[in-house]
Design an enzyme around this catalytic site. Sequence first.
Site, PDB file in Angstrom:
ATOM      1  CE1 TYR A  51      93.855  71.873 -48.400  1.00 11.26           C
ATOM      2  CE2 TYR A  51      91.545  72.480 -48.253  1.00 11.26           C
ATOM      3  CZ  TYR A  51      92.868  72.668 -47.871  1.00 11.26           C
ATOM      4  OH  TYR A  51      93.192  73.650 -46.971  1.00 11.26           O
ATOM      5  CG  ASN A 114      96.119  73.545 -39.822  1.00  5.90           C
ATOM      6  OD1 ASN A 114      95.270  74.061 -40.542  1.00  5.90           O
ATOM      7  ND2 ASN A 114      97.031  72.706 -40.281  1.00  5.90           N
ATOM      8  CD  GLU A 128      97.675  76.179 -53.289  1.00  7.15           C
ATOM      9  OE1 GLU A 128      98.039  77.099 -52.521  1.00  7.15           O
ATOM     10  OE2 GLU A 128      97.847  74.970 -53.030  1.00  7.15           O
TER      11      GLU A 128
HETATM   12  P1  RTP Z   1      98.158  73.622 -45.782  1.00 11.35           P
HETATM   13  O1  RTP Z   1      98.213  72.823 -47.070  1.00 11.35           O
HETATM   14  O2  RTP Z   1      96.752  73.830 -45.267  1.00 11.35           O
HETATM   15  O3  RTP Z   1      98.934  74.887 -45.846  1.00 11.35           O
HETATM   16  O4  RTP Z   1      98.863  72.781 -44.620  1.00 11.35           O
HETATM   17  P2  RTP Z   1     100.102  71.829 -44.684  1.00 11.35           P
HETATM   18  O5  RTP Z   1     100.798  71.922 -46.007  1.00 11.35           O
HETATM   19  O6  RTP Z   1     100.865  72.131 -43.444  1.00 11.35           O
HETATM   20  O7  RTP Z   1      99.416  70.412 -44.545  1.00 11.35           O
HETATM   21  P3  RTP Z   1      98.991  69.337 -45.666  1.00 11.35           P
HETATM   22  O8  RTP Z   1      99.752  68.089 -45.387  1.00 11.35           O
HETATM   23  O9  RTP Z   1      99.072  69.941 -47.028  1.00 11.35           O
HETATM   24  O10 RTP Z   1      97.473  69.068 -45.277  1.00 11.35           O
HETATM   25  C1  RTP Z   1      96.485  69.967 -45.674  1.00 11.35           C
HETATM   26  C2  RTP Z   1      95.567  70.235 -44.516  1.00 11.35           C
HETATM   27  O11 RTP Z   1      94.854  69.038 -44.192  1.00 11.35           O
HETATM   28  C3  RTP Z   1      94.575  69.024 -42.801  1.00 11.35           C
HETATM   29  N1  RTP Z   1      95.163  67.818 -42.219  1.00 11.35           N
HETATM   30  N2  RTP Z   1      94.506  67.024 -41.408  1.00 11.35           N
HETATM   31  N3  RTP Z   1      93.758  64.922 -39.687  1.00 11.35           N
HETATM   32  C4  RTP Z   1      94.997  64.949 -40.177  1.00 11.35           C
HETATM   33  O12 RTP Z   1      95.834  64.121 -39.915  1.00 11.35           O
HETATM   34  C5  RTP Z   1      95.343  66.042 -41.074  1.00 11.35           C
HETATM   35  N4  RTP Z   1      96.498  66.197 -41.691  1.00 11.35           N
HETATM   36  C6  RTP Z   1      96.384  67.329 -42.415  1.00 11.35           C
HETATM   37  C7  RTP Z   1      95.169  70.270 -42.197  1.00 11.35           C
HETATM   38  O13 RTP Z   1      94.156  71.272 -42.146  1.00 11.35           O
HETATM   39  C8  RTP Z   1      96.240  70.617 -43.193  1.00 11.35           C
HETATM   40  O14 RTP Z   1      96.605  71.982 -43.110  1.00 11.35           O
END
Ligand code: RTP
Length: 140
Positions: A51, A114, A128
């Site tokens: 991350y 999530n 990845e």
């Molecule tokens: P992912 O990378 O896990 O597939 O999910 P995503 O693209 O939908 O979301 P991303 O913006 O890349 O964020 C990665 C993961 O960080 C956690 N998160 N927490 N507390 C918060 O506001 C927040 N925002 C994101 C989530 O687990 C997200 O999937």
Amino acid sequence: MAVTRTFSIIKPDATRRNLTGAVTKMLEEAGLRVVASKRIRMSRGQAEGFYAVHKERPFYNDLCSFMTSGPVVVQVLEGEDAVKRNRDVMGATNPAEAAEGTIRKAYAESIEANSVHGSDSEDNAKIEIEFFFKPEEIVG
Ligand code: RTP
Ligand code: MG
């Protein structure tokens, strides 16, 4: 549309609730094939590295703690336009905004817990996949 690969993680909130099969079924029903899969406990270093793009975000530390809080299942998925197909079946990051029929609508507990991760581009999918899998662990 070309057959491509993407990278998926079934997150600790889902493994804790014994949803590995249920989530995988939704991925398969969306036209994705699991060509590599392993259940691991992510180390802090792995989570921080994986991350690293989010290092400056306020949720980074909590996210790394969450991702190391229990087992995860890392997978390589194959299918037509796999990155988009997977993102579509995952649903919005925030389950409150996720559409009916998506994994996050069905199972996510919160914006953080999530249930699934999916690569957001083919370039990131390649990076990845290589982060977690050796070539011989992927059987297409
Ligand atoms: P992912 O990378 O896990 O597939 O999910 P995503 O693209 O939908 O979301 P991303 O913006 O890349 O964020 C990665 C993961 O960080 C956690 N998160 N927490 N507390 C918060 O506001 C927040 N925002 C994101 C989530 O687990 C997200 O999937
Ligand atoms: Mg993301």
